[in-house]
Design an enzyme around this catalytic site. Structure first.
Site, PDB file in Angstrom:
ATOM      1  N   SER A  31       0.870  -1.063   0.077  1.00 11.48           N
ATOM      2  CA  SER A  31      -0.180   0.043  -0.069  1.00 11.48           C
ATOM      3  C   SER A  31       0.807   1.146   0.146  1.00 11.48           C
ATOM      4  O   SER A  31       0.274   2.512  -0.131  1.00 11.48           O
ATOM      5  CB  SER A  31      -0.893   0.067   1.281  1.00 11.48           C
ATOM      6  OG  SER A  31      -0.153  -0.033   2.501  1.00 11.48           O
ATOM      7  N   ASN A 118      -2.049  -2.332  13.238  1.00 14.28           N
ATOM      8  CA  ASN A 118      -3.545  -2.337  13.384  1.00 14.28           C
ATOM      9  C   ASN A 118      -4.323  -0.966  14.149  1.00 14.28           C
ATOM     10  O   ASN A 118      -4.879  -0.146  13.639  1.00 14.28           O
ATOM     11  CB  ASN A 118      -4.274  -3.364  14.121  1.00 14.28           C
ATOM     12  CG  ASN A 118      -3.916  -4.784  13.008  1.00 14.28           C
ATOM     13  OD1 ASN A 118      -3.410  -4.554  11.931  1.00 14.28           O
ATOM     14  ND2 ASN A 118      -4.122  -5.786  13.678  1.00 14.28           N
ATOM     15  N   THR A 163     -39.910  26.101 -10.054  1.00 11.73           N
ATOM     16  CA  THR A 163     -40.251  24.608  -9.508  1.00 11.73           C
ATOM     17  C   THR A 163     -40.554  23.818 -10.762  1.00 11.73           C
ATOM     18  O   THR A 163     -41.090  24.223 -11.702  1.00 11.73           O
ATOM     19  CB  THR A 163     -41.734  24.567  -8.566  1.00 11.73           C
ATOM     20  OG1 THR A 163     -42.888  24.907  -9.360  1.00 11.73           O
ATOM     21  CG2 THR A 163     -41.540  25.645  -7.344  1.00 11.73           C
ATOM     22  N   HIS A 164     -40.070  22.640 -10.833  1.00 10.72           N
ATOM     23  CA  HIS A 164     -40.276  21.604 -11.929  1.00 10.72           C
ATOM     24  C   HIS A 164     -39.487  22.401 -13.046  1.00 10.72           C
ATOM     25  O   HIS A 164     -40.044  22.023 -14.199  1.00 10.72           O
ATOM     26  CB  HIS A 164     -41.843  21.342 -12.373  1.00 10.72           C
ATOM     27  CG  HIS A 164     -42.477  20.948 -11.287  1.00 10.72           C
ATOM     28  ND1 HIS A 164     -42.852  19.546 -10.987  1.00 10.72           N
ATOM     29  CD2 HIS A 164     -43.354  21.555 -10.331  1.00 10.72           C
ATOM     30  CE1 HIS A 164     -43.551  19.477  -9.963  1.00 10.72           C
ATOM     31  NE2 HIS A 164     -43.957  20.808  -9.481  1.00 10.72           N
ATOM     32  N   SER A 285     -14.687  26.418 -28.397  1.00  8.08           N
ATOM     33  CA  SER A 285     -15.049  25.231 -29.193  1.00  8.08           C
ATOM     34  C   SER A 285     -13.870  25.357 -30.430  1.00  8.08           C
ATOM     35  O   SER A 285     -13.746  26.536 -30.958  1.00  8.08           O
ATOM     36  CB  SER A 285     -16.335  24.965 -29.614  1.00  8.08           C
ATOM     37  OG  SER A 285     -16.121  24.227 -30.859  1.00  8.08           O
ATOM     38  N   LYS A 291     -18.873  29.474 -29.278  1.00  8.03           N
ATOM     39  CA  LYS A 291     -19.216  28.729 -28.082  1.00  8.03           C
ATOM     40  C   LYS A 291     -18.170  29.081 -26.816  1.00  8.03           C
ATOM     41  O   LYS A 291     -17.070  29.441 -27.085  1.00  8.03           O
ATOM     42  CB  LYS A 291     -19.288  26.910 -28.327  1.00  8.03           C
ATOM     43  CG  LYS A 291     -20.187  26.756 -29.173  1.00  8.03           C
ATOM     44  CD  LYS A 291     -20.659  25.297 -28.874  1.00  8.03           C
ATOM     45  CE  LYS A 291     -20.886  25.043 -27.510  1.00  8.03           C
ATOM     46  NZ  LYS A 291     -21.072  23.236 -27.318  1.00  8.03           N
ATOM     47  N   ASN A 293     -17.732  27.188 -23.509  1.00  5.02           N
ATOM     48  CA  ASN A 293     -18.211  25.957 -22.717  1.00  5.02           C
ATOM     49  C   ASN A 293     -17.985  26.247 -21.018  1.00  5.02           C
ATOM     50  O   ASN A 293     -16.679  26.566 -20.678  1.00  5.02           O
ATOM     51  CB  ASN A 293     -17.915  24.726 -23.132  1.00  5.02           C
ATOM     52  CG  ASN A 293     -18.072  24.524 -24.640  1.00  5.02           C
ATOM     53  OD1 ASN A 293     -19.326  24.746 -25.000  1.00  5.02           O
ATOM     54  ND2 ASN A 293     -17.243  24.039 -25.429  1.00  5.02           N
ATOM     55  N   GLU A 298     -18.963  22.094 -15.134  1.00  4.41           N
ATOM     56  CA  GLU A 298     -19.557  20.874 -15.588  1.00  4.41           C
ATOM     57  C   GLU A 298     -18.567  19.640 -14.841  1.00  4.41           C
ATOM     58  O   GLU A 298     -19.191  18.743 -14.389  1.00  4.41           O
ATOM     59  CB  GLU A 298     -19.355  20.586 -17.120  1.00  4.41           C
ATOM     60  CG  GLU A 298     -20.253  21.373 -18.017  1.00  4.41           C
ATOM     61  CD  GLU A 298     -19.779  21.332 -19.599  1.00  4.41           C
ATOM     62  OE1 GLU A 298     -20.338  20.298 -20.388  1.00  4.41           O
ATOM     63  OE2 GLU A 298     -18.998  22.135 -19.716  1.00  4.41           O
ATOM     64  N   TYR A 325      -9.568  -6.260  12.716  1.00  2.00           N
ATOM     65  CA  TYR A 325      -8.919  -5.913  11.487  1.00  2.00           C
ATOM     66  C   TYR A 325      -8.824  -7.142  10.458  1.00  2.00           C
ATOM     67  O   TYR A 325      -8.538  -8.158  10.870  1.00  2.00           O
ATOM     68  CB  TYR A 325      -7.330  -5.612  11.953  1.00  2.00           C
ATOM     69  CG  TYR A 325      -6.688  -5.071  10.423  1.00  2.00           C
ATOM     70  CD1 TYR A 325      -7.080  -3.819  10.060  1.00  2.00           C
ATOM     71  CD2 TYR A 325      -5.851  -5.835   9.831  1.00  2.00           C
ATOM     72  CE1 TYR A 325      -6.460  -3.328   8.763  1.00  2.00           C
ATOM     73  CE2 TYR A 325      -5.483  -5.369   8.698  1.00  2.00           C
ATOM     74  CZ  TYR A 325      -5.427  -4.134   8.292  1.00  2.00           C
ATOM     75  OH  TYR A 325      -4.969  -3.927   7.061  1.00  2.00           O
ATOM     76  N   GLN A 330      -7.489  -2.004   4.282  1.00  2.00           N
ATOM     77  CA  GLN A 330      -6.403  -1.066   3.585  1.00  2.00           C
ATOM     78  C   GLN A 330      -7.077  -0.489   2.401  1.00  2.00           C
ATOM     79  O   GLN A 330      -6.515   0.582   1.895  1.00  2.00           O
ATOM     80  CB  GLN A 330      -5.168  -2.276   3.248  1.00  2.00           C
ATOM     81  CG  GLN A 330      -4.051  -1.404   2.228  1.00  2.00           C
ATOM     82  CD  GLN A 330      -2.838  -2.418   2.391  1.00  2.00           C
ATOM     83  OE1 GLN A 330      -1.974  -2.904   3.302  1.00  2.00           O
ATOM     84  NE2 GLN A 330      -2.688  -2.772   1.169  1.00  2.00           N
ATOM     85  N   LYS A 333      -8.285   3.727   1.978  1.00  2.00           N
ATOM     86  CA  LYS A 333      -7.373   4.861   1.845  1.00  2.00           C
ATOM     87  C   LYS A 333      -7.616   5.642   0.456  1.00  2.00           C
ATOM     88  O   LYS A 333      -7.959   6.895   0.388  1.00  2.00           O
ATOM     89  CB  LYS A 333      -6.024   4.406   1.966  1.00  2.00           C
ATOM     90  CG  LYS A 333      -5.594   4.378   3.520  1.00  2.00           C
ATOM     91  CD  LYS A 333      -4.305   3.732   3.762  1.00  2.00           C
ATOM     92  CE  LYS A 333      -4.299   2.870   5.007  1.00  2.00           C
ATOM     93  NZ  LYS A 333      -4.948   1.699   5.077  1.00  2.00           N
TER      94      LYS A 333
HETATM   95  N1  ARG Z   1      -1.243  -1.346   5.467  1.00  4.81           N
HETATM   96  C1  ARG Z   1      -2.007  -1.589   6.546  1.00  4.81           C
HETATM   97  C2  ARG Z   1      -3.548  -1.060   6.168  1.00  4.81           C
HETATM   98  O1  ARG Z   1      -3.495  -0.009   5.728  1.00  4.81           O
HETATM   99  C3  ARG Z   1      -1.833  -1.619   7.848  1.00  4.81           C
HETATM  100  C4  ARG Z   1      -2.330  -2.485   8.670  1.00  4.81           C
HETATM  101  C5  ARG Z   1      -1.660  -3.893   8.473  1.00  4.81           C
HETATM  102  N2  ARG Z   1      -1.907  -4.707   9.470  1.00  4.81           N
HETATM  103  C6  ARG Z   1      -1.699  -6.075   9.401  1.00  4.81           C
HETATM  104  N3  ARG Z   1      -2.186  -6.666  10.362  1.00  4.81           N
HETATM  105  N4  ARG Z   1      -1.284  -6.629   8.616  1.00  4.81           N
HETATM  106  O2  ARG Z   1      -4.754  -1.530   6.633  1.00  4.81           O
END
Ligand code: ARG
Length: 471
Positions: A31, A118, A163-164, A285, A291, A293, A298, A325, A330, A333
């Site tokens: 990660s 964790n 409205t509408h 354009s 145009k 835009n 948008e 966990y 993971q 993120k």
């Molecule tokens: N990179 C892991 C995550 O984002 C960190 C926690 C990993 N924990 C484990 N027991 N392997 O979740």
């Protein structure tokens, strides 16, 4: 393991891993490519943890000092782009820890006492989301300030209210824009609630069960700016509600931005012609020279899709996970980071676009009366002045609209004779309420569109949202 450099996560786990990770395992598992964004939070959490360990006599003071100096040096390496992030070390936590041991030796290997990745990642991510909430709040406040500025300038400029998407009743542009100030105010409130719930510290939950070391969770929580340690260690490492809270709030906010953007897109067409968006936020354009835009608007509208998507994605990731966990987590993120980046960009772009937008007040005024938007005023006049029951007055007004449509004129252009023919109670004085300004000025109920109410509401909003003293 006891000397030299740690090259892979496997070395940190010890002897029962004899083989290297498969290359595909590394690809699916690592990660570091995205969680390196947590480096500052990770360092901060480790600093608090090391200080607490020393204060409790779990590590020595010399080790603590070496750890703190090492972490500071690593932070500088990362800031200056000298740090080498290594996918073999999986994530930001192992990357920093391995580098620490590389720099300071033995002491570095003591840092992970009474902690697990964790509780570490849960802590880091909470700190990161907390900052993201603070950034969003500042951007929302700025957007509200821009909207209030515009609302003030256009407090008495009439436009059609819809409205509408059908012309309904005249309103003022200031009133319409101030509606968004309320929406963004609720978004700020949601972020504030999310922040309050988020602000408890998982650190010290360790893998899931807590630890046998005499740690001080109040101390680490306090040092990291949390209100208190989380009460349950299993919850502490398995909870991602704070990420969901952020995403849900961001998704609602993105929907508000999208509705505003949609109006700007519509209003900027030659058919509406209500607003001229700043050239710097539009494009031309290559084939149609006329145009202009509204690309930025948008994209604000379009990007709401990915923020909503990230909320749904994380809900889906979490919904089947047993406690505590699991590595699935993971996956929290990338979507979260992208949602925050997207939201912040859209908030900033919307504020910038609005700051330079120019509303065509003459055009808005002309449009305000189109579609017999004062028909309700005619009905209300019959009720107020002639004592006609509203349902009956509504029917008279509907006949007046039909007649005006037949003649291709406005309600106010119907002759005395036409009015009297529609209903004998319609005397010429009714014309006084048929103009758009009179219509708007009459809507003085609290929260209504009369300019006097709009100005009061703007002053109140400045006090509520910008902390400005009521004038
Ligand atoms: N990179 C892991 C995550 O984002 C960190 C926690 C990993 N924990 C484990 N027991 N392997 O979740």
């Amino acid at each position: 393991m006891t000397s030299g450099t740690t090259r892979s996560a496997r070395e940190l786990w010890g002897a029962h891993f004899a083989t290297d990770a498969a290359p595909l395992m590394q690809r699916i598992n690592a990660s570091i490519g995205f969680d390196k964004r947590l480096w500052a939070e990770d360092v901060r959490g480790s600093v608090a943890h090391a200080r607490m360990l020393a204060a409790r006599g779990i590590i020595g003071e010399a080790d603590r000092d070496a750890i703190l100096a090492g972490l500071e040096a690593i932070a500088r390496e990362i800031e200056e782009g000298r740090f080498v992030f290594d996918p073999a070390l999986e994530d930001i936590h192992l990357n920093i820890e391995a580098r620490l041991t590389e720099r300071i030796g033995e002491a570095g290997r003591r840092l992970h006492t009474a902690r697990s990745r964790n509780d570490q990642v849960a802590t880091d991510l909470r700190l990161w989301v907390r900052s993201a909430i603070d950034r969003a709040d500042a951007l929302l406040r700025e957007l509200q300030a821009v909207l209030l500025e515009l609302a003030e300038r256009h407090a008495a400029d009439v436009m059609p209210g819809f409205t509408h998407l059908q012309a309904a009743q005249p309103v003022t542009l200031g009133h319409h824009l101030a509606a968004y100030v309320e929406m963004f105010g609720r978004d700020r409130d949601r972020f504030a609630c999310a922040r309050r719930r988020l602000n408890e510290c998982p650190l010290g939950a360790a893998a899931l069960a807590g630890t046998s070391f005499p740690i001080d969770r109040e101390a680490t929580a306090g040092e990291l700016g949390f209100d208190r340690p989380m009460a349950n260690s299993i919850d502490a490492v398995s909870d991602r509600d704070f990420a969901l809270d952020y995403l849900a709030t961001a998704a609602i906010c993105a929907v508000h931005l999208s509705r505003l953007a949609e109006e700007l897109v519509l209003w900027a067409t030659p058919q509406f012609g209500f607003v001229r968006l700043p050239e710097a936020f539009t494009s031309g354009s290559s084939i149609m020279p006329q145009k202009r835009n509204p690309d930025a608007a948008e994209l604000v509208r379009g990007k709401s899709g990915r923020v909503i998507g990230h909320l749904v994605a994380l809900l889906t990731v979490l919904k089947g996970l047993p406690l505590a966990y699991s590595k699935d987590m993971q996956e929290d993120k990338e979507g979260l980071f992208d949602a925050a980046d997207t939201l912040e960009l859209c908030l900033a772009a919307t504020a910038a676009m609005l700051r330079e937008a120019r509303f065509d007040v003459a055009r808005l005024r002309a449009a305000a009366g189109l579609g017999h938007t004062t028909a309700t005023d005619l009905a209300d006049w019959l009720v107020r002045v002639k004592g006609v029951p509203f349902r009956e007055a509504h029917a008279v007004a509907a006949r007046a609209v039909r007649r005006a449509e037949e003649l291709g004129c406005g309600l106010e252009d119907l002759s005395d004779a036409e009015l009297a023919a529609l209903d004998p109670r319609l005397d010429p004085r009714v014309r006084e309420v048929l103009g758009v300004d009179r219509s708007v000025a009459s809507r003085t109920s609290f929260g209504g569109t009369a300019p006097v109410r709009v100005r009061e509401a703007i002053a109140a909003a400045r006090a509520r949202f910008l902390g400005e003293a009521q004038r």
